[in-house]
Design a protein around this motif. Structure first.
Motif: not given
Lengths: 323, 328
Positions: B137-142, B265-269, B274-276, B293-298
């Motif tokens: 998620n850190w890199y796909v944004q860029v 992680h779920r948020t901004g992931g 993909w779902g959108m 299905v994604a990791a909890h924000d923990v």
């Protein structure tokens, strides 16, 4: 190093004038609202460093530059028209209006680019030096950095890697004593002890008066020649002074007006060099005036060119994201 | 064909590209004599020597910065980050310098570089918060980066070769849990193109869109679901950026059901992304809500039991598919 030729002396004088005229024109365009985007970071006062270093390099040597990088580019041979057009975000600019003042590059003249994040361009020059060494060329890379950049970890990583890999890098430190808008002696522990810093990192050290273009040119020439012949990296410590604020119209709370006036009066690198040239008997007042007139004309032409150039076509917005 | 683990396939890919192209070289921490923290470069130092398999100081920023500088000056560096988590230290050089190099300079240069990094959790062998993250998620944004995450030895080798030959900065993610996974790999030279997803299992009832270790969890869940009459189609995204929407859309338009599954992680992931895309691209075909299905924000905990609660498990996939297919 041998004494510079008369032709080289003229180039030095012209280049310093070109940088000053260019910076003053950019500031004027900024004040008039014509250069309305981004920040303009003037290098007025530091012209001797860019000029002395730039003119000691070959056309195919690399530089990397900073947010205060117009002078570095001009001294390396950049076209003032394309540089000014980039400042004005025009399609004819070096980066076709994508980069701007703080993110300009000119690969054809050996500029790896200006990097706006302080210290960011330093490792990139180290990488270019690595490539040249691995390819077996004798090209040298010179990252410019300010003393404020000594607060960035990656700059120290760069010193370290260049040293342990013995790369052909000359770190050109423009030591103007100010980190953006704070005095460096409050922010950078080794700010006045770069010789010791260089020694600890295994960098050959050259300390010069950065207001003296001949001294910078001589020291840079020796540092570059040594790096080119495989003797490893060096740190070129140029003590200099920034006559303007961090950006045009910055309030400058970190120094008094009297200090700036005093430095302008006593430490102007162009006035200093002018006196030297006249004293040498190699140049007349008319010779020097002609050189200053030429740089002023070139800058006027660049500003006219930039202002009348077209903007990039908005439909090309997605170009250059991928090769 | 021969048998190779995911790790061996990557090593083969590196060696073959280095033999093919003398401008390819490696740099990273402990990758020389030691052979890399996970042994990925074992043997390469002996074959290619210290000039082309370069041990670096523990300085992630300059590993990335030197890779970029050498790339714009004509070489093809492959940098290794010891763990994907550690690439946070190199983030500025990757995200602000490398990704934008071509764009900000108006096409004057290209930056053909690969940054390899192990990612993801290993469960019982996991080392905790900064050794187990999915940094996708850190890199796909860029913009300017390509991002790859293979799930099989075949894909790992073929995608790595494509990444090395590509003229852009490529983030090559390697899932640690798959390093010892063995499968068939061709003997001859081949590449897997970037930007093309792969259907790892055909199915007609529901589409699972996923990547990395989660591909294997989805395949495992598919066996269970088949007993219930649900045929899960498993799409391995493989190249996270640029995304192959066509393969996803074609599948969802066939199955009319979709579940997105990502280890990050779920948020901004990525799963949300993909779902959108499925929502906007396939709404008229969808018969049910998209499963997510994604990791909890923990952060990823050290304790195995806690880790399993935070990260998606096969049971979570089963539950999500059943719900989407109305079989819950």
């Amino acid at each position: 190093m041998s004494d510079p030729s008369t032709e080289m002396l003229a180039r030095m004088y012209y280049t310093m004038g070109l940088i000053r005229d260019f910076e003053n024109k950019a500031a004027e365009l900024f004040t008039r609202g014509i250069l309305a985007k981004g920040g303009v970071h003037s290098s007025v006062g530091q012209e001797a460093v860019a000029t002395g270093v730039g003119l000691s390099l070959r056309g195919d040597d690399w530089i990397s530059s900073t947010h205060r990088g117009h002078g570095h580019h001009l001294a390396k041979g950049a076209d003032p028209r394309r540089l000014m057009a980039e400042l004005l975000a025009k399609d004819a600019g070096y980066c076709r209006g994508r980069g701007g003042s703080m993110h300009v590059a000119a690969f054809e003249i050996g500029s790896l680019g200006a990097y706006a994040m302080v210290g960011e361009g330093v490792p990139i020059a180290v990488g270019a030096a690595l490539a040249e060494k691995m390819k077996g060329t004798d090209r040298v890379a010179v990252p410019f950095l300010g003393d404020g950049a000594l607060g960035q970890g990656v700059v120290h990583e760069s010193f370290n890697l260049a040293s342990v890999w013995r790369l052909p890098v000359v770190f050109a430190v423009e030591r103007n004593g100010i980190a953006v808008s704070t005095r460096c002696d409050q922010m950078v522990a080794p700010s006045t002890r770069l010789a010791e810093l260089a020694q600890a990192y295994g960098l050959r050290y050259y300390g010069v008066d950065g207001q003296d273009v001949l001294a910078v040119h001589d020291a840079a020439g020796r540092a570059v020649a040594a790096a080119r012949s495989g003797q490893g990296p060096a740190l070129l410590d140029c003590r200099t002074y920034r006559f303007e604020g961090h950006y045009a119209s910055e309030p400058q709370v970190y120094r008094r007006r009297e200090e700036i006036d005093e430095m302008r009066r006593t430490q102007d690198p162009i006035a200093h060099f002018e006196a030297y040239l006249l004293d040498s008997g190699l140049f007349s007042t008319a010779d020097l005036e002609a050189l200053r007139r030429r740089s002023a004309e070139v800058v006027e032409d660049a500003a006219e060119f930039a202002q009348t150039s077209p903007e990039p076509d908005p439909s090309t917005y997605a170009e250059y994201v991928y090769a | 064909m021969h048998k190779a683990t995911y790790k061996e396939a990557i090593r083969e890919g590196l060696a073959e590209e280095m033999r093919r192209d003398s401008s390819v070289f490696l740099l990273g921490e402990d990758i020389g004599l030691h052979g890399g923290a996970f042994g990925l470069t074992k043997g390469l130092f002996a074959e290619f020597g210290p000039e082309r398999v370069r041990d670096t100081p523990i300085s992630e920023s300059i590993i990335a910065g030197a890779a970029l500088g050498s790339a714009v000056a004509g070489l093809r560096p492959v940098a290794e980050m010891m763990f994907g988590d550690f690439s946070a230290i190199a983030y500025d050089q990757i995200v602000n310098a490398a990704a934008k190099a071509r764009f900000q300079f108006g096409g004057q240069c290209k930056a053909p570089m690969v940054v390899r990094m192990p990612v993801g959790a290993l469960s019982w062998k996991s080392a905790g918060v900064v050794h187990c993250q999915s940094v996708d998620n850190w890199y796909v944004q860029v913009p300017g980066l390509k991002v790859v995450l293979p799930s099989t030895p075949y894909d790992a080798k073929g995608l790595l070769k494509s990444a090395i030959r590509d003229d852009n900065p490529v983030i090559f993610l390697e899932h640690k849990a798959l390093y010892e996974y063995q499968d068939e790999v061709p003997d001859e030279d081949y590449v897997v193109p970037l930007g093309v997803a792969d259907v790892k299992r055909r199915g007609s009832t529901c589409t699972a869109v996923t990547s990395g270790k989660m591909v294997h969890f989805a395949l495992k869940a598919a066996l269970e679901l088949a007993k219930e009459g649900i045929e899960l189609e498993v799409i391995d995204i493989r190249t996270l950026k640029p995304l192959d929407e066509e393969t996803i859309f074609a599948s969802v338009r066939k199955t009319h059901h979709a579940v997105v599954i990502h280890e990050g992680h779920r948020t901004g992931g990525l799963a949300a992304d993909w779902g959108m895309r499925i929502y906007t691209g396939c709404l008229d075909w969808l018969d049910a809500r998209i499963g997510w299905v994604a990791a909890h924000d923990v952060p990823i905990p050290y304790n195995d039991g806690l880790e399993k609660k935070v990260l998606p498990q096969p049971a979570d996939i089963l539950a999500a598919v059943r719900e989407t297919c109305g079989a819950a």
